[in-house]
Design an enzyme around this catalytic site. Structure first.
Site, PDB file in Angstrom:
ATOM      1  N   VAL A 168       0.849  -1.195   0.000  1.00  0.00           N
ATOM      2  CA  VAL A 168       0.000   0.000   0.000  1.00  0.00           C
ATOM      3  C   VAL A 168       0.882   1.241   0.000  1.00  0.00           C
ATOM      4  CG1 VAL A 168      -1.735   1.307   1.284  1.00  0.00           C
ATOM      5  CG2 VAL A 168      -1.917  -1.169   1.129  1.00  0.00           C
ATOM      6  N   ASP A 169       1.758   1.330   0.995  1.00  0.00           N
ATOM      7  CA  ASP A 169       2.712   2.427   1.098  1.00  0.00           C
ATOM      8  C   ASP A 169       4.018   1.854   1.621  1.00  0.00           C
ATOM      9  OD1 ASP A 169       4.214   4.665   1.636  1.00  0.00           O
ATOM     10  OD2 ASP A 169       2.789   5.576   3.019  1.00  0.00           O
ATOM     11  N   PRO A 170       5.012   1.683   0.757  1.00  0.00           N
ATOM     12  CA  PRO A 170       5.041   2.103  -0.650  1.00  0.00           C
ATOM     13  C   PRO A 170       4.387   1.080  -1.580  1.00  0.00           C
ATOM     14  CG  PRO A 170       7.138   1.119  -0.067  1.00  0.00           C
ATOM     15  CD  PRO A 170       6.326   1.134   1.197  1.00  0.00           C
TER      16      PRO A 170
ATOM     17  N   ASP B 113       0.372   3.818  -3.394  1.00  0.00           N
ATOM     18  CA  ASP B 113       0.533   5.275  -3.407  1.00  0.00           C
ATOM     19  C   ASP B 113       1.315   5.743  -4.627  1.00  0.00           C
ATOM     20  OD1 ASP B 113       2.842   4.062  -2.386  1.00  0.00           O
ATOM     21  OD2 ASP B 113       3.396   5.826  -1.221  1.00  0.00           O
TER      22      ASP B 113
ATOM     23  N   ARG C 254       6.615  13.173   0.778  1.00  0.00           N
ATOM     24  CA  ARG C 254       5.833  11.955   0.989  1.00  0.00           C
ATOM     25  C   ARG C 254       5.723  11.770   2.499  1.00  0.00           C
ATOM     26  NH1 ARG C 254       7.572   7.439   0.214  1.00  0.00           N
ATOM     27  NH2 ARG C 254       5.747   6.297  -0.526  1.00  0.00           N
TER      28      ARG C 254
END
Length: 349
Positions: free
Chosen positions: A143-145, A148, A261
């Site tokens: 998901v993150d990273p 995104d 970020r």
């Protein structure tokens, strides 16, 4: 992922020639991955250091088998190497320090490789060989990273398609409990490695703001958060995440003057973690805690010593050391975490 040049196999093709996947690790995020792959018709082998954990994880999944392999031991390394030879794709869900070793086995036996973690310099060094062997090596695909990045490129590409120019790019992401289940004082629930969550709190941050580099040391990261309000969802804390500047080239936005970020957390998280840091709980020095209770551990870490061995005295010492009121919400948060407990610490940290 298929070893075929056509990419992913259709359901019919998988039935005719089932592809196999080795999943290394049986942590919190491994179960949905394993069951997803199983439901899609892949044969899945799951390997981790504790066989009982793997067996519980694959319960209910078809075409999934458990294997015991501790990559920290010589015997376990040999087992991981052997298992790598028997599959088409390796997915490492291990702690990030073991990804490169798993990737090296994948290279050696010409297997595709995936992991959700950030690309390290050691992993980047494998890029050319992977390309030469025609292998798919993907990092940062969570998901993150991960997601995104795709969201970022969708926004960037849409702006450019309309003749726009990227002069500032800011992106925040966070895995948070659903509002109806946000029922603990930290406002957070573990969906991945607890150690990883805490170690991420030690990272320094680097980003570009109006053409100037901004660096925030890890020890003061949680003193440098902002409050964001999202329509329909409420307020969140946001703080910068690692080195944002590396994504200027990744996203192809060399013209930007700002890139940040960041991570979203529920309000109160940053202050709670900062105070835990101040108390010494994120010290990664290995210590033995045989016969020690959580309350004694806390007392030993304090420079302001309790007046006696009672819990009220310990709470008062914590309040004094952190310069917070005796009835501060943090005290009840620490109590919820069990830091004042007479329960014995049974692990080596």
């Amino acid at each position: 992922v298929s070893t075929q040049s056509t990419g992913f196999l259709s359901k019919t093709e998988r039935t005719e020639m089932t592809k196999s996947v080795l999943v290394l690790g049986a942590g919190l995020v491994a179960r949905p991955l394993v069951h997803y792959l199983s439901e899609k018709g892949f044969k899945v082998v799951v390997a981790s250091r504790t066989l009982l954990t793997v067996e519980a994880l694959i319960n209910g999944a078809v075409n999934a088998s458990p294997q015991q392999a501790d990559i920290e031991t010589e015997e376990g390394l040999k087992k991981v190497e052997q298992l790598t030879t028997e599959v088409d794709l390796v997915i490492s869900m291990l702690p990030y320090i073991f990804h490169v070793k798993a990737a090296q086995f994948a290279l050696k036996y010409k297997k595709h490789f995936l992991t959700t973690s950030y690309v390290s310099d050691a992993m980047r060094a494998l890029d050319q060989e992977a390309k030469e062997k025609g292998l798919v090596f993907i990092n940062e695909c969570g998901v993150d990273p991960g997601t995104d990045h795709m969201s970022a490129m969708r926004v960037i590409d849409a702006a450019r398609a309309q003749g726009g120019k990227i002069v500032s790019f800011t992106s925040y992401c966070g895995g948070l409990p659903a509002p109806e289940d946000n029922n603990n004082p930290l406002g957070y629930k573990l969906s991945w490695s607890p150690r990883g969550v805490l170690l991420a709190s030690r990272n320094s941050a680097l980003f570009l703001k109006d053409g100037q580099d901004v660096t925030i040391p890890g020890e003061v990261l949680f003193d440098n958060y902002q409050i964001f309000e999202i329509e329909g969802l409420g307020k969140f804390e946001g703080y910068p995440n690692r080195n944002s500047k590396t994504y200027i080239d990744v996203y192809g936005i060399k013209e930007t003057k700002t890139i940040v970020r960041g991570t979203f957390r529920n309000v109160g998280w940053c202050r709670s973690i900062k105070k835990l840091v101040d108390l010494g709980y994120l010290d990664i020095t290995e210590r033995k805690f045989e016969g020690e209770t959580y309350a004694k551990l806390l007392g030993d870490m304090l420079t302001v010593k309790p007046s006696d061995n009672s819990i009220p005295s310990l709470k008062a010492a914590v309040s004094q050391q952190l310069s917070i009121p005796a009835d501060d919400k943090l005290i009840s948060t620490f109590e919820w975490l069990g830091l004042f407990s007479d329960e014995q610490v049974s692990s080596i940290c």
